[in-house]
Design a protein around this motif. Structure first.
Motif, mmCIF file in Angstrom:
data_model
loop_
_atom_site.group_PDB
_atom_site.id
_atom_site.type_symbol
_atom_site.label_atom_id
_atom_site.label_comp_id
_atom_site.label_asym_id
_atom_site.label_seq_id
_atom_site.Cartn_x
_atom_site.Cartn_y
_atom_site.Cartn_z
ATOM 1 N N UNK A 132 -0.809 8.840 0.570
ATOM 2 C CA UNK A 132 -1.829 8.518 1.559
ATOM 3 C C UNK A 132 -1.237 7.481 2.503
ATOM 4 N N UNK A 133 -1.639 7.512 3.759
ATOM 5 C CA UNK A 133 -1.062 6.596 4.737
ATOM 6 C C UNK A 133 -1.355 5.150 4.350
ATOM 7 N N UNK A 134 -0.301 4.315 4.217
ATOM 8 C CA UNK A 134 -0.511 2.932 3.774
ATOM 9 C C UNK A 134 -1.481 2.132 4.640
ATOM 10 N N UNK A 135 -1.465 2.329 5.966
ATOM 11 C CA UNK A 135 -2.394 1.576 6.817
ATOM 12 C C UNK A 135 -3.846 1.942 6.529
ATOM 13 N N UNK A 136 -4.099 3.198 6.184
ATOM 14 C CA UNK A 136 -5.448 3.598 5.819
ATOM 15 C C UNK A 136 -5.860 2.959 4.500
ATOM 16 N N UNK A 137 -4.962 2.963 3.526
ATOM 17 C CA UNK A 137 -5.243 2.319 2.238
ATOM 18 C C UNK A 137 -5.520 0.830 2.436
ATOM 19 N N UNK A 151 0.825 -1.219 0.000
ATOM 20 C CA UNK A 151 0.000 0.000 0.000
ATOM 21 C C UNK A 151 0.854 1.262 0.000
ATOM 22 N N UNK A 152 2.180 1.111 -0.054
ATOM 23 C CA UNK A 152 3.062 2.270 -0.108
ATOM 24 C C UNK A 152 2.938 2.928 -1.473
ATOM 25 N N UNK A 153 2.679 4.239 -1.541
ATOM 26 C CA UNK A 153 2.446 4.883 -2.837
ATOM 27 C C UNK A 153 3.602 4.751 -3.808
ATOM 28 N N UNK A 154 4.848 4.742 -3.301
ATOM 29 C CA UNK A 154 5.991 4.611 -4.198
ATOM 30 C C UNK A 154 6.027 3.236 -4.851
ATOM 31 N N UNK A 155 5.690 2.193 -4.092
ATOM 32 C CA UNK A 155 5.710 0.842 -4.647
ATOM 33 C C UNK A 155 4.517 0.594 -5.556
ATOM 34 N N UNK A 156 3.370 1.169 -5.218
ATOM 35 C CA UNK A 156 2.206 1.044 -6.101
ATOM 36 C C UNK A 156 2.526 1.640 -7.468
#
Length: 366
Positions: free
Chosen positions: A290-295, A133-138
């Motif tokens: 966006x915060x990965x835990x929220x995603x 859920x990390x935006x960079x990895x997505x």
């Protein structure tokens, strides 16, 4: 399918967290503040030592007392790995959907028991591999699978840092390397087929505190994973190298950078047939963060609600990461390369459906 204008708004699901340690306290914050769920309570026999819960009356010493107070719709299992199975069994028996923190269980056998229990209960289950859920990895994955790099040659991950005092039940392989063992196939587009590992024990603990893994994915892409609890600074970096350049993600800052290949030219006749690369343009992408835990929570709620294509890590993918961690430890012990049989066509839990990523990083060690 969207609701009609006359349909009443869907009531938020009631969410709880089991375990208020390093991860659980952050899950408690998200459950209370995101608006995605209403907060049903938290379970920890040691109480709320981090002050994560705003209402002390919603902190319970046992799952049984939480259930008696009012059964939640879903629960996040964030207790130590050795307690995952027992907590999940009690919750699913009561009809509660479970998101289990990674690793799914201590061993592949216990992970399969957990999956069987979820299936038998007819509830939804997923695994908290939050790095997905990390935006960079997505964005890295989107660009890689979209062909920006051309043919992918290699995936490399580094996850380094000081020893976290919270860990008592597993070593660096199962606690941290399960992130990377899941990511290499998810990013590289194929299951792990071989791996070879080296570990070190430098802190007088029964479990390893450093691991280095090299291996190969389906299709020929190679990978390396370096993880330790011995470095005096935190490093979280993922690199994907391809024929057109390299994408580098820093998951601490959620930054993504593209290093394009430059062209090497030569006037030396005998060298013209040799091709190589040189430094080209460098692009740092602007990402919506966006915060990965929220995603992660949003994806699990979508799964529980039965929405199309929920973005979750399936239980089968969680089992695959545990399988690969087991293979890493066996390779390190035997000093031999372990061959892995990628999972294919595993039926999903009846209630969960499946994701299009199922099996990407999956493997059964043999």
């Amino acid at each position: 399918m969207s609701a009609s204008a006359d349909s009443p708004p869907t009531a938020p699901l009631r969410g709880a967290v089991v375990g208020l340690g390093m991860m659980g306290r952050h899950h408690a914050r998200i459950l209370q503040t995101s608006g995605v769920t209403t907060f049903a309570g938290a379970v920890d026999p040691e109480g709320d030592r981090h002050g994560a819960v705003t209402d002390p009356e919603k902190v319970f010493p046992t799952i049984r007392l939480l259930l008696e107070h009012g059964r939640p719709d879903l629960a996040i299992v964030a207790v130590p790995t050795e307690e995952h199975l027992a907590a999940a069994l009690e919750l699913v028996a009561a009809g509660v959907h479970v998101l289990v923190e990674k690793p799914l269980a201590e061993t592949p056998e216990l992970a399969r028991q957990l999956i069987d229990a979820v299936r038998a209960a007819g509830v939804h289950g997923a695994v908290g591999h939050v790095e997905r859920c990390n935006p960079a990895l997505i964005e890295l994955r989107r660009r890689t699978l979209g062909g920006q790099l051309g043919q992918v040659f290699h995936v490399a991950t580094e996850r380094l840092g000081p020893f976290p005092a919270r860990i008592r039940d597993v070593g660096v392989v199962k606690d941290l390397a399960t992130h990377d063992l899941d990511l290499v196939g998810w990013l590289g587009g194929g299951g792990v087929v071989t791996l070879s590992a080296q570990t070190q024990h430098r802190m007088n603990r029964p479990h390893e505190d450093l691991v280095n893994v090299v291996g190969r994915l389906e299709g020929g892409t190679t990978f390396t994973t370096m993880v330790d609890w011995l470095s005096p600074t935190k490093v979280r970096q993922t690199r994907v190298l391809g024929e057109k350049g390299m994408l580098v993600a820093d998951t601490l800052t959620a930054d993504l950078t593209f290093y394009a290949n430059g062209e090497v030219t030569s006037e030396w006749d005998s060298m013209r047939s040799l091709r190589g690369v040189s430094e080209g343009d460098v692009t740092r992408y602007a990402l919506s963060r966006r915060e990965p835990l929220l995603v992660e929570l949003e994806g699990f709620v979508a799964l529980v609600r039965g929405e199309d294509d929920p973005q979750v890590v399936t239980l089968e993918e969680g089992l695959a990461a545990v399988d690969l961690a087991d293979a890493v430890l066996r390779s390190a012990q035997s000093q031999e390369t372990v061959h892995v049989l990628p999972r294919r066509g595993i039926p999903p839990t009846p209630a969960t459906g499946g994701s299009d990523a199922a099996g990407d990083a999956a493997g059964v060690a043999r």
